[in-house]
Design a protein around this motif. Sequence first.
Motif, PDB file in Angstrom:
ATOM      1  N   GLU A  88       3.929  -0.016  -7.478  1.00  0.00           N
ATOM      2  CA  GLU A  88       3.225   1.005  -6.565  1.00  0.00           C
ATOM      3  C   GLU A  88       4.215   2.667  -6.407  1.00  0.00           C
ATOM      4  O   GLU A  88       3.598   3.465  -6.277  1.00  0.00           O
ATOM      5  N   ARG A 127       3.105   6.351  -7.237  1.00  0.00           N
ATOM      6  CA  ARG A 127       3.451   7.217  -6.187  1.00  0.00           C
ATOM      7  C   ARG A 127       3.602   8.353  -6.385  1.00  0.00           C
ATOM      8  O   ARG A 127       3.269   9.713  -5.768  1.00  0.00           O
ATOM      9  N   THR A 174      -3.813   6.953  -6.917  1.00  0.00           N
ATOM     10  CA  THR A 174      -3.097   6.859  -4.843  1.00  0.00           C
ATOM     11  C   THR A 174      -3.793   6.217  -3.597  1.00  0.00           C
ATOM     12  O   THR A 174      -5.379   5.919  -3.889  1.00  0.00           O
ATOM     13  N   LYS A 175      -3.763   5.664  -3.039  1.00  0.00           N
ATOM     14  CA  LYS A 175      -3.895   5.361  -1.127  1.00  0.00           C
ATOM     15  C   LYS A 175      -4.996   6.401  -1.203  1.00  0.00           C
ATOM     16  O   LYS A 175      -6.018   5.532  -1.035  1.00  0.00           O
TER      17      LYS A 175
END
Lengths: 278, 286
Positions: free
Chosen positions: B206, B210, B269-270
């Motif tokens: 993660e 990111r 990415t989110k």
Amino acid sequence: METLIKLENVSFSYEEGKTVLDRLNIEFKQGEFVAVLGHNGSGKSTLAKLLNGILEPTAGKVLVSGIPTTDPERLKEIRRIVGMVFQNPDNQIVATTVEEDTAFALENLGVEPEEIRRRVDEALKRVDMYAYRQHPPHKLSGGQKQRVAIAGVIAMNPRCIVLDEPTAMLDPKGRKEVIETVKELNRTKGVTVILVTHYMDEAAQADRVVVMDQGGVLLDDTPRQVFGQMELLKSVGLDVPPSTELYLDLVKTGGFELAVVLNPTECAEKIAEQIRRG
Amino acid sequence: MSAITVRQLTHIYSPDTPFKQVALNEVSLDIQKGEFLGIIGYTGSGKSTLIQHFNGLLKPTSGTVLVDGEDIWKKGYDIRSVRFKVGLVFQYPEYQLFEETVYKDIAFGPKNMGLSTEEIDSRVREAAEFTGLAPELLQRSPFELSGGQKRRAAIAGVMAMRPQVLILDELAAGLDPKGRNKILNQIKEYHSKTGSTVLLVSHSMEDIARYSGRVLVMHRGSLLMLDEVSKVFARADELVKTGLDLPELTKVLLILQQRGFPVNTSAYTKEDVRAELLRLKGVTGC
């Protein structure tokens, strides 16, 4: 389910005036898999150390199978019921081979050699480290070392294992090995597992999640109920698994049906269902 | 321009003994000036051995390491100077604090560089600011600080040397999610403000997804991949085979793809993943 560990109005401070735990009431039942979450300094490691008498409460009582941890006569008994595994595997190795390391506590207790042999073999098989029994522990990977540490604890046949951030220093593969091992112990031997962790995905696999904040219990519920409270968790420095957050975002911005998903598979299934529906 | 160039780098531990172990095998790579590079690989893949070559802590068994265009092991090169150019923050750096005050601890590196008192002072304060250490903490003993503050102090000590390349090994290990995000965001800001090269070694896919621009993947002492984040995580099968994990959101997209949805799995990415899923819902709903 029978209560195994009970905390009654437990307070704790390392130095006067600085309360780490404040009148805590909490119970752990035989056979549960409980994850304990909390930001750095929330008191969760202190809680772990109170569970087998490494620390004594400043006020209140910790009862293990009904025995108060403040009774020095019965401390040995308590430690046989509740075993501990810590964060750094290198600090927990004492012997020069894996099997000697696993046998260490049993030898100290004066258990018969044949019985030690039997229990060590069984424990190493349970954590899938039997093939490495003659190896020197310092040559193992982090995940393997932690599994040896777990074997040393289960050789004592405890009813409960407390693990304080056992995966913090491990790579993803090592993390998975350790978590699978404790889940397996919980499932097949009914050992109570209390897992202190910073990893939300590990907590999502437990039966119950306890969230600590400011020396008290903020939430105590199933993972689904706990991780549904994303805003609250974030406000106390915690998080939810990335899949959970993604799906809650889709609920908010894309009109997806409200649900709390706990892992990528659940998340993908729920999304698939919504997309098919259009 | 390359900040670090490595050619045919091989490192063998305990050569000529029964314990001989090839930790790096003919690794060649270029790290660009100013990039934010993520480094991943399971324990024992060779990544720690590799980064210790970047600032001359380990000497190659064979091959060359160029920092800022110069071979750091050539005759006459001052190997000490490379420690100021390439700053390495080890895992759990808080165990390496030793001075009487936080200020002195951060000043230790710049002092060894022979800088003036004023220059040292400005660098200490700058580094403290980058790492979010309040000025009033500087006169405290490092041992009075919390775990998170100690780690910041240790990082500040390396930043204060203003290295051209900053290497962070498992920077966020053991921190809670908020502490993790905070420290990584500060590193991101340091990167964009100073324009220096940052190398982040992490087990967290993660964090790598990111923050990094490119990702370097080590496997069994060899360089397996060195590419943009989306391209690396697109090779999911290979990564999983080497014992590495994928970012959780990438897993979600891959499961959907397996179920036959026309999903673009390069989003990581989110925000991009969400956008992709919203698009998918709109498209297939028509």
